[in-house]
Design an enzyme around this catalytic site. Structure first.
Site, short mmCIF file in Angstrom:
data_model
loop_
_atom_site.label_atom_id
_atom_site.label_comp_id
_atom_site.label_asym_id
_atom_site.label_seq_id
_atom_site.Cartn_x
_atom_site.Cartn_y
_atom_site.Cartn_z
N TYR A 179 46.12 32.62 57.98
CA TYR A 179 46.39 33.00 56.32
C TYR A 179 45.98 34.61 56.65
CZ TYR A 179 45.72 28.34 55.70
OH TYR A 179 45.60 26.60 55.24
N LYS A 228 43.52 23.99 69.37
CA LYS A 228 45.20 23.61 70.24
C LYS A 228 45.43 24.46 70.96
CE LYS A 228 48.80 21.24 69.19
NZ LYS A 228 48.68 19.74 70.07
N ASP A 261 44.62 17.61 66.85
CA ASP A 261 45.19 15.99 66.73
C ASP A 261 44.86 14.67 67.22
OD1 ASP A 261 45.95 17.07 69.23
OD2 ASP A 261 47.94 16.44 69.28
N ASP A 272 40.93 24.42 57.00
CA ASP A 272 41.43 23.61 55.96
C ASP A 272 41.62 22.54 55.61
OD1 ASP A 272 42.00 24.60 53.05
OD2 ASP A 272 43.63 25.44 53.70
#
Ligand code: NAD
Length: 345
Positions: free
Chosen positions: A131, A183, A217, A241
């Site tokens: 972002y 991740k 995940d 988010d």
């Protein structure tokens, strides 16, 4: 109980777009009932400022100057055109005021589907990652948009301070555990740096706050399967988010999810949800998320007692059966707020 020394607070008010003005009016009615004196500086931003043709400045200088002066704002949702158009005003505000920590607590008010006793806090890094807004198209041949590139930028300092914020929050709010969500198996640098700093910060809190780690995940699945295994979650911007809407879904949806954007230069309190264009102007929106954001604002200002009274009144009103349509009720936005305000008094 800590009480404030101040008799009146100056706070910037941005009612926002879509359902924003309706839920803002509702929230002001509840705040008034607390007796806490607030001098509101009402400003416009987003589509309301850009105008019908979207050519105006969606973040006018007076709005920025007002927040700079008050250091505190209560904000409705702001529309961001999808694809083209002006850039997100929300993202611009986060950058302008270095609002690096986005705090999103969710708690069961009434059991929702098979979920009960949900009590989670998500801490989202708010200014970095994908972002950061560093993106461009690459032209190949005749196609000016043959390739799109976005850069995910995180800094060691940024990772460190968001993880420290989460551990400090856990420590001061009697929370047992912080889960680092990442991740780093695939994004070895951009997510790896976050995990590296998170582990370092966790060491400093050993014996006081537990820490564990989950890959994004798996975290998304475990939040649905075993939400009780989480307490405070800290993660980078985009993962945060997405997960924050997901956890709002565990307690009955976005109508119940408040948030605080805490920064080094100001703090802005707002609902997690957007402008809800599908129900705007119909007095159907649930104002709870903004009312609970206002309760977070009161606590931030030192008005702990008033903040708690607002929260208790919202819970009692919903449990008592006065509910907006998203929670299966028939109350209008204003009627729900009136019921909450009566309990606050
Ligand atoms: P949204 O959150 O506005 O709506 C998603 C769904 O949730 C809709 O069905 C809506 O009716 C429902 N909903 C949302 N708030 C509700 C409430 N208070 N009561 C009852 N139901 C509610 O998301 P969207 O449709 O993806 O986004 C619409 C616009 O809002 C976009 O322009 C987006 O950029 C903007 N947005 C702004 C913010 C912000 O200002 N912080 C956050 C998210 C989205």
């Amino acid at each position: 109980m800590r009480h404030s020394q101040v008799s009146s607070y100056s706070v910037t008010l941005l009612p926002g777009d879509g359902v924003g003005p309706e839920i803002t009016d509702a929230t002001l009615a509840v705040l008034e009932a607390t007796g806490v004196e607030v001098a509101w500086d009402r400003q416009i931003a987003g589509a309301a400022a850009a105008g019908v043709e979207r050519r105006g400045n969606p973040l006018p200088d007076p709005a920025i100057e007002s927040i700079r002066a008050t250091k505190c704002a209560l904000k409705g949702p702001l529309e961001t055109p999808v694809g083209g158009g002006y850039r997100s005003v929300n993202v611009a505000l986060r950058k302008e005021f270095d609002l690096y920590a986005n705090l999103r607590p969710v708690r069961t008010v009434v059991p929702f589907r098979s979920y009960d006793n949900i009590d989670l806090v998500l801490v989202r890094e708010n200014t970095q990652g994908l972002y950061a807004g560093v993106e461009h198209f690459v032209q190949i041949g005749d196609d000016p948009k043959a390739v799109a590139e976005s850069m995910a930028i995180v800094t060691r300092e940024g990772c460190h301070r968001i993880c420290r914020f989460a551990f400090e929050y856990a420590l001061h709010h009697a929370r047992r555990k912080v889960t680092l969500v990442h991740k780093a198996n695939i994004l070895k640098m951009v997510s790896g740096l976050f995990l590296e700093e998170g582990r370092l910060v966790a060491k400093e809190y050993e014996g006081r706050v537990e820490c564990d780690e989950k890959i994004i995940d798996n975290a998304a699945m475990q939040l649905v399967m075993k939400p009780e295994s989480f307490d405070v979650i800290v993660t980078t911007n985009m993962f945060g988010d997405i997960l924050s809407d997901q956890i709002a879904g565990l307690v009955g949806g976005l109508g119940l999810a408040p948030s605080a954007n805490i920064g080094s230069k100001a703090s802005i309190f707002e609902a997690v949800h957007g402008t809800a264009p599908d129900i705007a102007g119909q007095s159907k929106a649930n104002p709870t998320a903004l009312i609970l954001s206002a309760a977070m604002m009161l606590e931030h200002l030192g008005e702990l007692d008033a903040g708690q009274r607002v929260r208790d009144a919202v819970i009692a009103t919903i449990k008592g059966g006065t509910r907006t349509g998203d929670l299966g009720g028939t109350a209008s936005t204003a009627a729900f707020a009136k019921a909450v305000a009566q309990r606050v008094k």
